[in-house]
Design an enzyme around this catalytic site. Structure first.
Site, short mmCIF file in Angstrom:
data_model
loop_
_atom_site.label_atom_id
_atom_site.label_comp_id
_atom_site.label_asym_id
_atom_site.label_seq_id
_atom_site.Cartn_x
_atom_site.Cartn_y
_atom_site.Cartn_z
N LEU A 6 20.41 182.78 14.40
CA LEU A 6 20.69 181.77 13.39
C LEU A 6 20.36 180.43 14.04
O LEU A 6 20.74 180.20 15.20
CB LEU A 6 22.17 181.79 12.97
CG LEU A 6 22.62 182.80 11.93
CD1 LEU A 6 24.14 182.75 11.77
CD2 LEU A 6 21.94 182.57 10.59
N ASP A 7 19.68 179.54 13.33
CA ASP A 7 19.33 178.27 13.96
C ASP A 7 20.58 177.41 14.15
O ASP A 7 21.66 177.69 13.61
CB ASP A 7 18.23 177.55 13.18
CG ASP A 7 18.69 177.06 11.81
OD1 ASP A 7 19.75 176.42 11.73
OD2 ASP A 7 17.97 177.31 10.82
N MET A 8 20.44 176.38 14.91
CA MET A 8 21.56 175.52 15.32
C MET A 8 22.30 174.94 14.11
O MET A 8 23.52 174.74 14.16
CB MET A 8 21.02 174.40 16.21
CG MET A 8 22.06 173.46 16.74
SD MET A 8 21.29 172.24 17.84
CE MET A 8 22.71 171.23 18.26
#
Length: 247
Positions: A115-117
């Protein structure tokens, strides 16, 4: 009476990347890159040959630290908070999602998928390389469900177009399901999940995302977990995830 079968299995030679996966270092595919990058040594000698075979009697080190076969397999569901990255360490000093788990588990865990930041929600961690490889491979076609909130009203046909497929800068993106919940919210179900897929589709339609949360992986839902909380998956949950894999 000693279990001769288990003793012989312990002495059995296995490929180095498989050994690293069973030690909880990374999935087999990720372990291959670690080997090719010259980060692995066997009995004091750096090894970059993927065909190398080892037994548990060999001294195997990654980045100079000895790794060993882990007896207990862990499968953990974490509600990844915003602002955390999906890596074992970050050169920019940003917090890593895996750090949330380190005080509770002595095993070396790594995330299955990413999951991206700026996204939050369901993220599975494990030290079982075979499980991670099956679950994360595109051919598994495991559903991931997201709730997306936009800062501006959604374009009228965005959900319908996302289901049909949208090409953005030469890359084809297609949701398994996309449903408009209200003028600013959409439910999206992906099975492949290309890098930043939802964000790129929304950006191509001129809509910025205010909030993106993954609420389900296969049949595993966040339920009542809060950001930063986690729980171990039950045995039947692990088996049901594997049964959902089409690979």
């Amino acid at each position: 009476m000693p279990d001769n079968k288990n003793q012989s299995a312990n002495k059995e030679e296995v490929r180095l990347q498989a050994f690293l996966a069973h030690c909880g270092v990374a999935s087999r595919r990720a372990s291959e890159k670690i080997i090719l990058d010259g980060r692995v040594s066997v009995n004091g000698n750096v090894v970059t040959e993927l065909g190398t075979k080892v037994t548990e009697k060999d001294v195997v080190c990654v980045d100079g630290k000895k790794v060993s076969l882990e007896e207990k397999k862990r499968y953990v569901l974490l509600y990844k908070p915003l602002g955390y990255v999906c890596s074992q360490s970050d050169e920019k000093g940003r917090p890593c999602a895996v750090d949330i788990l380190k005080e509770s588990f002595k095993e070396r865990l790594y995330n299955v998928g990413r999951l991206d930041m700026f996204s939050h929600g369901a993220l599975i961690f494990t030290n079982d390389g075979d499980f991670a490889a099956r679950l994360s491979h595109p051919s598994a076609e495991i559903e991931k469900e997201y709730i997306v909130e936009s800062s501006l009203p959604l374009p009228r046909y965005l959900a319908e177009d996302f289901e049909k497929g949208i090409r953005v800068e030469g890359v084809f993106y297609k949701a398994k399901r996309a449903e408009e919940l209200n003028s600013h919210r959409m439910r999206v179900v992906l099975v492949e999940g290309k890098n930043r897929e939802i964000r790129r589709v929304f950006e191509s339609a001129g809509v910025s995302i205010r909030n993106l949360c993954r609420v389900r992986i296969g049949n595993i839902e966040l339920e009542d977990l809060e950001p930063g909380q986690f729980r171990e998956l039950r045995g039947w949950e692990v088996q049901s995830l594997l049964k959902l894999c089409k690979n």
